[in-house]
Design a protein around this motif. Structure first.
Motif: not given
Length: 243
Positions: A133-135, A227-231, A235-238
Motif C-alpha cells: 500500500a505504501a508503494d 508488480e505494475a506499480v513497482l515497474a 521508470l519514474r526514478r530512471q
C-alpha cells in the motif's frame, strides 16, 4: 494516508480484528476457570499452545504468500481463527459437547493452537500488504509515506488491543457476571451465565472479525497490480535520474 483506499481497508479491518482478539484474550481466563474448570497448570498449557501456533505461522506464512494472493492468505487466517473461536462454544451451548477438567485440556489446546496459527498468518500478512500500500501511495501521489503507514499499522494494533480489553470488561458487566466468583474456590455459576460467557468469548469476537473481513474484501492490490506499480515507480526514478 486515508486518501489511499488500500490503507483505509487495511487499517479498518486490522482495527476490528485486533479488537476481537483483545476481547477473546480478556475472557480467556474466565472461560478456562468457570466453564472448563481447568487448573492453573492446565491454563499454562493453553498459553503454550497459543504461542506454538503463532510460532508455527512464522515459517508457514512466507511460502503461503508466495503461492496465493496476500488477501487470500489473510482470509485463510480469518477462517482458522473464527473456526477456533466458534466450534467449542457453540457445541457447549447446544449441549453436544461439555468436557470439563482434564477432559477439556486437549480440546482447548487445539483451539488455542489453531487460533494462534490463524492470528500469526494475519499479523504477518498485514505488514506485507501495508508495504504494498505504501508503494501504491507513491504511485498515486508521488511521495513516500511508509513510515506513516507502519505507524498507522502499529497504532491500530495497540489501540485495538486496549479496546478489546475494555470490551471484555463491558461484556462481564452486561452479563452480570458475579464479582465474588473469583474469590470462591470451585465456584458454581448458572448455565445461562456460562453460556453467555462462552458466546462473549468466542462467537462475539468471531462476528466482529467477520465484519472486518467483509470490509477487507474490496482490497485490490494483487501480485500483478503490485508488480505494475513497482515497474512504473522504477521508470519514474530512471527518468528523474536522467533529468
Amino acid at each position: 494516508l486515508f486518501r489511499n483506499p488500500s490503507f483505509r481497508l487495511l487499517f479498518t479491518s486490522l482495527l476490528l480484528f485486533a479488537s476481537a482478539a483483545g476481547l477473546n484474550a480478556a475472557l480467556n481466563t474466565h472461560v478456562a476457570v468457570f466453564v472448563w474448570k481447568l487448573r492453573p497448570e492446565s491454563i499454562q498449557i493453553l498459553t503454550y499452545a497459543l504461542l506454538i501456533g503463532i510460532t508455527a505461522s512464522i515459517p508457514i506464512t512466507p511460502p503461503l504468500l508466495r503461492r496465493v494472493e496476500k488477501r487470500t492468505a489473510v482470509m485463510i487466517g480469518y477462517a482458522l481463527v473464527m473456526l477456533a473461536w466458534v466450534t467449542l462454544p457453540l457445541l457447549y451451548v447446544a449441549g453436544l459437547f461439555t468436557p470439563q477438567g482434564e477432559a477439556a485440556v486437549t480440546w482447548m489446546a487445539v483451539t488455542m493452537l489453531v487460533a494462534g496459527l490463524g492470528s500469526g498468518i494475519i499479523f504477518i500478512a498485514y505488514p506485507s500488504m501495508m508495504a504494498d500500500a505504501a508503494d501504491e501511495h507513491e504511485h498515486r501521489f508521488g511521495v513516500r509515506r511508509e513510515g506513516l503507514y507502519f505507524a498507522g499499522l502499529g497504532f491500530a494494533q495497540k489501540a485495538a488491543a486496549g479496546l478489546g480489553t475494555l470490551l471484555g470488561g463491558v461484556a462481564l458487566d452486561v452479563l452480570n457476571f458475579p464479582r465474588e466468583a473469583g474469590r470462591q474456590v470451585n465456584a458454581v455459576l448458572s448455565g445461562d451465565v456460562l453460556s453467555s460467557l462462552l458466546i462473549a468469548w468466542g462467537p462475539a469476537p468471531a462476528v466482529l472479525s467477520i465484519v472486518g473481513a467483509l470490509l477487507f474484501l474490496p482490497y485490490s492490490i494483487s501480485r500483478a497490480r503490485h508488480e505494475a506499480v513497482l515497474a512504473d515507480l522504477r521508470l519514474r526514478r530512471q527518468r528523474e535520474a536522467s533529468a
